[in-house]
Design a protein around this motif. Sequence first.
Motif, PDB file in Angstrom:
ATOM      1  N   ILE A  77     -16.241  -0.767  14.469  1.00  0.00           N
ATOM      2  CA  ILE A  77     -14.931  -1.349  14.179  1.00  0.00           C
ATOM      3  C   ILE A  77     -14.261  -0.485  13.115  1.00  0.00           C
ATOM      4  N   THR A  78     -12.998  -0.187  13.328  1.00  0.00           N
ATOM      5  CA  THR A  78     -12.247   0.594  12.343  1.00  0.00           C
ATOM      6  C   THR A  78     -11.538  -0.351  11.391  1.00  0.00           C
ATOM      7  N   ALA A  79     -11.853  -0.227  10.114  1.00  0.00           N
ATOM      8  CA  ALA A  79     -11.242  -1.088   9.104  1.00  0.00           C
ATOM      9  C   ALA A  79      -9.808  -0.647   8.850  1.00  0.00           C
ATOM     10  N   ASP A  80      -8.909  -1.603   8.857  1.00  0.00           N
ATOM     11  CA  ASP A  80      -7.498  -1.347   8.582  1.00  0.00           C
ATOM     12  C   ASP A  80      -7.198  -1.863   7.180  1.00  0.00           C
ATOM     13  N   PRO A  81      -7.063  -0.991   6.195  1.00  0.00           N
ATOM     14  CA  PRO A  81      -6.898  -1.469   4.820  1.00  0.00           C
ATOM     15  C   PRO A  81      -5.577  -2.204   4.640  1.00  0.00           C
ATOM     16  N   PRO A  82      -5.533  -3.158   3.730  1.00  0.00           N
ATOM     17  CA  PRO A  82      -4.276  -3.854   3.454  1.00  0.00           C
ATOM     18  C   PRO A  82      -3.290  -2.906   2.790  1.00  0.00           C
ATOM     19  N   PRO A  83      -2.013  -3.283   2.717  1.00  0.00           N
ATOM     20  CA  PRO A  83      -1.042  -2.430   2.020  1.00  0.00           C
ATOM     21  C   PRO A  83      -1.367  -2.360   0.537  1.00  0.00           C
ATOM     22  N   PRO A  84      -0.827  -1.395  -0.159  1.00  0.00           N
ATOM     23  CA  PRO A  84      -1.075  -1.307  -1.606  1.00  0.00           C
ATOM     24  C   PRO A  84      -0.651  -2.588  -2.318  1.00  0.00           C
ATOM     25  N   GLU A  85      -1.328  -2.891  -3.415  1.00  0.00           N
ATOM     26  CA  GLU A  85      -1.003  -4.093  -4.184  1.00  0.00           C
ATOM     27  C   GLU A  85       0.458  -4.066  -4.634  1.00  0.00           C
ATOM     28  N   ASP A  86       1.022  -5.273  -4.747  1.00  0.00           N
ATOM     29  CA  ASP A  86       2.408  -5.378  -5.194  1.00  0.00           C
ATOM     30  C   ASP A  86       2.566  -4.932  -6.640  1.00  0.00           C
ATOM     31  N   VAL A  87       3.797  -4.576  -6.987  1.00  0.00           N
ATOM     32  CA  VAL A  87       4.104  -4.245  -8.377  1.00  0.00           C
ATOM     33  C   VAL A  87       4.002  -5.513  -9.216  1.00  0.00           C
ATOM     34  N   THR A  88       3.861  -5.344 -10.516  1.00  0.00           N
ATOM     35  CA  THR A  88       3.821  -6.472 -11.443  1.00  0.00           C
ATOM     36  C   THR A  88       4.888  -6.272 -12.512  1.00  0.00           C
ATOM     37  N   ASP A  89       5.150  -7.337 -13.267  1.00  0.00           N
ATOM     38  CA  ASP A  89       6.076  -7.288 -14.407  1.00  0.00           C
ATOM     39  C   ASP A  89       7.475  -6.835 -14.012  1.00  0.00           C
ATOM     40  N   ALA A 108      -1.348  -1.170  -8.366  1.00  0.00           N
ATOM     41  CA  ALA A 108      -2.706  -0.741  -8.702  1.00  0.00           C
ATOM     42  C   ALA A 108      -3.201   0.335  -7.737  1.00  0.00           C
ATOM     43  N   ASN A 109      -2.699   0.308  -6.501  1.00  0.00           N
ATOM     44  CA  ASN A 109      -2.995   1.349  -5.508  1.00  0.00           C
ATOM     45  C   ASN A 109      -4.498   1.593  -5.362  1.00  0.00           C
ATOM     46  N   THR A 110      -5.242   0.522  -5.144  1.00  0.00           N
ATOM     47  CA  THR A 110      -6.693   0.630  -5.013  1.00  0.00           C
ATOM     48  C   THR A 110      -7.101   1.536  -3.846  1.00  0.00           C
ATOM     49  N   SER A 111      -6.357   1.478  -2.762  1.00  0.00           N
ATOM     50  CA  SER A 111      -6.688   2.272  -1.580  1.00  0.00           C
ATOM     51  C   SER A 111      -6.362   3.746  -1.758  1.00  0.00           C
ATOM     52  N   ALA A 146      24.912 -13.434  -8.771  1.00  0.00           N
ATOM     53  CA  ALA A 146      23.457 -13.355  -8.657  1.00  0.00           C
ATOM     54  C   ALA A 146      23.075 -12.374  -7.557  1.00  0.00           C
ATOM     55  N   THR A 147      22.030 -11.611  -7.788  1.00  0.00           N
ATOM     56  CA  THR A 147      21.486 -10.689  -6.794  1.00  0.00           C
ATOM     57  C   THR A 147      19.985 -10.934  -6.674  1.00  0.00           C
ATOM     58  N   THR A 148      19.531 -11.185  -5.450  1.00  0.00           N
ATOM     59  CA  THR A 148      18.095 -11.341  -5.210  1.00  0.00           C
ATOM     60  C   THR A 148      17.490  -9.960  -4.988  1.00  0.00           C
ATOM     61  N   ILE A 149      16.503  -9.641  -5.799  1.00  0.00           N
ATOM     62  CA  ILE A 149      15.914  -8.304  -5.814  1.00  0.00           C
ATOM     63  C   ILE A 149      14.440  -8.408  -5.424  1.00  0.00           C
ATOM     64  N   ARG A 150      14.036  -7.552  -4.491  1.00  0.00           N
ATOM     65  CA  ARG A 150      12.626  -7.503  -4.097  1.00  0.00           C
ATOM     66  C   ARG A 150      12.151  -6.065  -4.084  1.00  0.00           C
ATOM     67  N   VAL A 151      10.969  -5.832  -4.602  1.00  0.00           N
ATOM     68  CA  VAL A 151      10.340  -4.511  -4.568  1.00  0.00           C
ATOM     69  C   VAL A 151       9.009  -4.647  -3.839  1.00  0.00           C
ATOM     70  N   SER A 152       8.845  -3.891  -2.756  1.00  0.00           N
ATOM     71  CA  SER A 152       7.612  -3.906  -1.972  1.00  0.00           C
ATOM     72  C   SER A 152       6.968  -2.527  -2.003  1.00  0.00           C
ATOM     73  N   THR A 153       5.653  -2.507  -1.825  1.00  0.00           N
ATOM     74  CA  THR A 153       4.946  -1.238  -1.679  1.00  0.00           C
ATOM     75  C   THR A 153       4.792  -0.913  -0.195  1.00  0.00           C
ATOM     76  N   PHE A 154       4.615   0.374   0.112  1.00  0.00           N
ATOM     77  CA  PHE A 154       4.233   0.761   1.469  1.00  0.00           C
ATOM     78  C   PHE A 154       3.309   1.969   1.375  1.00  0.00           C
ATOM     79  N   ASP A 155       2.441   2.113   2.387  1.00  0.00           N
ATOM     80  CA  ASP A 155       1.451   3.180   2.336  1.00  0.00           C
ATOM     81  C   ASP A 155       1.744   4.263   3.358  1.00  0.00           C
ATOM     82  N   SER A 156       0.851   5.233   3.431  1.00  0.00           N
ATOM     83  CA  SER A 156       1.053   6.364   4.324  1.00  0.00           C
ATOM     84  C   SER A 156       0.945   5.982   5.791  1.00  0.00           C
TER      85      SER A 156
END
Length: 223
Positions: A77-89, A108-111, A146-156
């Motif tokens: 089975i090929t493991a599919d890692p989760p996306p990088p951890e979200d930003v904090t603060d 944190a970018n553990t992967s 008001a502005t709703t702001i979201r920051v997401s991580t994405f991987d390679s």
Amino acid sequence: AGYFQLAWTAPAGDDLTYRVYRHTQTFGTTAEATLVASGLTATARDDQPPSAGEWFYGVTALDIAGQESALSNVIAITADPPPPEDVTDLIVSAATDTSLTVTWSASANTSGLLAGYRVFKNGGLLEEIGPGQTTYTFSSLTKASATTIRVSTFDSNNKQSIGTTIVGWTLMDNPTGLVAIGKTNRIEVSWQPVPAAQQPALLHYAIYRESAPFVSVAGLSPI
């Protein structure tokens, strides 16, 4: 989090339970692998899959006497890692009447696969930025809005995290036409209110008083 789900065809026999073994390469005996689950009846779920890469699983059966069968066929089975951890603060670090600047602590970018961040404004993707950037400025905004702001991580592999979300407010216009009239034992102060379009965002007015002229309220307390 991700997981692996395994299933197998049970052999004939009563009161059988099963063990699941895992290894980083194919294996022919249980002594070569790691036992990851036991006491199973029909299926197995590995809730802590290893990191990215190919992993190998095999199953054995145990009878009521505790005798263990030979190893089943081994599957990969090929493991599919989760996306990088979200930003904090994530915070609004600066605001004007038409802009908001946000800052955050990096993923944190553990992967080790972090490719960058995606910045969203009111639900829509605004821009992709590099993994070394931890600040962003939103411009051309409406005053007192008001502005709703979201920051997401994405991987390679283009896997994206849920993201971290905050709401930021731009500044409203200052009151104008300030007039102070001295009267017996008091001073009456009046001003022109903020524009009507901005008043839904108005909480209250704050009045400051000092014994010398001032151009900033930083460090001052309203009366």
